[in-house]
Design an enzyme around this catalytic site. Structure first.
Site, mmCIF file in Angstrom:
data_model
loop_
_atom_site.group_PDB
_atom_site.id
_atom_site.type_symbol
_atom_site.label_atom_id
_atom_site.label_comp_id
_atom_site.label_asym_id
_atom_site.label_seq_id
_atom_site.Cartn_x
_atom_site.Cartn_y
_atom_site.Cartn_z
ATOM 1 N N HIS A 81 0.822 -1.218 0.000
ATOM 2 C CA HIS A 81 0.000 0.000 0.000
ATOM 3 C C HIS A 81 0.859 1.274 0.000
ATOM 4 O O HIS A 81 0.486 2.264 -0.626
ATOM 5 C CB HIS A 81 -0.986 -0.005 1.172
ATOM 6 C CG HIS A 81 -1.953 -1.155 1.097
ATOM 7 N ND1 HIS A 81 -2.734 -1.531 2.145
ATOM 8 C CD2 HIS A 81 -2.237 -2.017 0.079
ATOM 9 C CE1 HIS A 81 -3.467 -2.578 1.784
ATOM 10 N NE2 HIS A 81 -3.177 -2.900 0.536
ATOM 11 N N HIS A 238 -9.731 -1.429 -4.710
ATOM 12 C CA HIS A 238 -8.576 -1.856 -3.913
ATOM 13 C C HIS A 238 -7.650 -2.767 -4.716
ATOM 14 O O HIS A 238 -6.428 -2.737 -4.547
ATOM 15 C CB HIS A 238 -8.993 -2.542 -2.611
ATOM 16 C CG HIS A 238 -7.801 -2.802 -1.749
ATOM 17 N ND1 HIS A 238 -7.245 -1.824 -0.953
ATOM 18 C CD2 HIS A 238 -6.978 -3.877 -1.645
ATOM 19 C CE1 HIS A 238 -6.149 -2.302 -0.380
ATOM 20 N NE2 HIS A 238 -5.959 -3.544 -0.782
ATOM 21 N N ASP A 242 -3.666 -2.413 -5.200
ATOM 22 C CA ASP A 242 -2.674 -3.487 -5.047
ATOM 23 C C ASP A 242 -1.838 -3.656 -6.311
ATOM 24 O O ASP A 242 -0.620 -3.867 -6.238
ATOM 25 C CB ASP A 242 -3.373 -4.817 -4.731
ATOM 26 C CG ASP A 242 -3.798 -4.912 -3.269
ATOM 27 O OD1 ASP A 242 -3.271 -4.160 -2.431
ATOM 28 O OD2 ASP A 242 -4.666 -5.760 -2.973
ATOM 29 N N HIS A 265 -2.037 -10.387 -5.859
ATOM 30 C CA HIS A 265 -0.587 -10.188 -5.690
ATOM 31 C C HIS A 265 0.246 -11.276 -6.355
ATOM 32 O O HIS A 265 1.208 -10.994 -7.058
ATOM 33 C CB HIS A 265 -0.215 -10.195 -4.202
ATOM 34 C CG HIS A 265 -0.676 -8.976 -3.473
ATOM 35 N ND1 HIS A 265 -0.348 -7.709 -3.865
ATOM 36 C CD2 HIS A 265 -1.450 -8.840 -2.376
ATOM 37 C CE1 HIS A 265 -0.895 -6.843 -3.042
ATOM 38 N NE2 HIS A 265 -1.575 -7.501 -2.131
#
Ligand SMILES: [Zn+2]
Length: 314
Positions: A81, A238, A242, A265
């Protein structure tokens, strides 16, 4: 902004205190200015030698629960973040000093990092910013997921997620990256998880710092957090946050359009490996060179836009 001619750093140090979402430990973080061409480095000031770890793809040691980088046995966890905030605010050079191994999760988003960077001020440095410019598409597809990078004269991310949950379902969002767009549309989107997973993780001693003030938590049918969502499509936003953090580990910003389908991720990281294998699909270039080569579209070569940028920075 979003794409700039020159490298940039933060004007003065900014500090944060918070808990690590997995460690549950309180950690102090200070982000400091750094010289041009030094990139983003983390520094463990709690260790005797206060070692630096470069925030780069080849330092990534784990992506299972969070992005972890390491060097010579020393690690920094959950960097994504803050890295997204640097990418979103177009910060090329900075040192992030912390006194534990895991970054503070803050409110589960990048809002406080982005706001503090903006308030501290941003300094344009002399050295030109170098980009990875996509020259032909790079695609990675596997198990119903995909990440593609297409040539473009700007940085754009389009993301689609699909969850078999009534609050999420299918969501798609697209952003043309500028600091303003990042701060308003992406930086406030919090990380999210499912109540049964959180309970299981806590049972195994993980997510010790995970709480309703640093994540959106979903039960079978609804959002558990009393305050609800910050955006109806906070989840896909979000995922873009990421992605920005993950892609910033390339070490240079991208000129191109990234399209993500059900990625996260781990798969983003797989794509970065593919990116470095397909060396003929991209080139490194400054923005001025890119525009001179005639590959820029009318947006960047528009006389007004170009003149303003050049007189300001040279
Ligand atoms: Zn995240």
């Amino acid at each position: 902004m979003g794409i700039t001619y020159h490298q940039r750093t933060i004007a003065k140090p900014v500090s944060f205190t918070g808990v690590g979402v997995h460690s549950g430990k309180t950690v102090n973080l200070t982000v400091k200015p750094a010289p041009e061409n030094s990139g983003i480095n983390f520094r463990r000031v709690d260790l005797p030698t206060q070692p630096y770890i470069r925030a780069h793809f080849n330092r990534v040691v784990d992506t299972s629960l969070a992005t972890v980088i390491g060097e010579d046995g020393c690690i920094v966890s959950t960097i994504e973040h803050l890295m997204a905030s640097f990418a979103g605010m177009s910060i090329d050079n900075a040192v992030a000093e912390l006194d534990d191994y895991e970054m503070p999760i803050m409110d589960g988003s990048a809002a406080l990092f982005a706001q503090s960077i903006r308030e501290a001020g941003i300094i344009e440095q002399k050295a030109p910013r170098i980009y990875f410019a996509a020259v032909s598409p790079i695609k990675l597809e596997k198990d119903g997921k995909s990440v593609c990078l297409y040539p473009a004269d700007h940085m754009e991310i389009t993301c689609t997620i699909k969850f078999d949950h009534p609050i999420i379902n299918t969501q798609t969002y697209s952003i043309n990256l500028t600091e303003e767009n990042f701060e308003q549309e992406i930086s406030r989107a919090r990380t999210f998880g499912f109540l049964h997973e959180l309970e299981l993780m806590k049972f195994y001693g993980l997510a010790k710092g995970g709480a309703l003030d640093n994540a959106v938590v979903l039960d079978e049918n609804s959002v558990v957090n009393e305050e609800g969502l910050r955006y109806p499509d906070e989840f896909v936003r979000h995922k873009i946050l990421d992605c920005l953090g993950d892609f910033s580990l390339l070490g240079l910003p991208i000129l191109g359009h990234v399209e993500l389908f059900k990625s996260g991720h781990h798969f983003n990281h797989e794509f970065l490996k593919e990116f470095f294998l397909q060396k003929s699909s991209w080139k490194t270039t400054t923005l001025a060179e890119y525009q001179r080569s005639g590959e820029a579209s009318s947006i960047l070569s528009a006389p007004d836009n170009k003149n303003t940028r050049e007189t300001k920075t040279i």
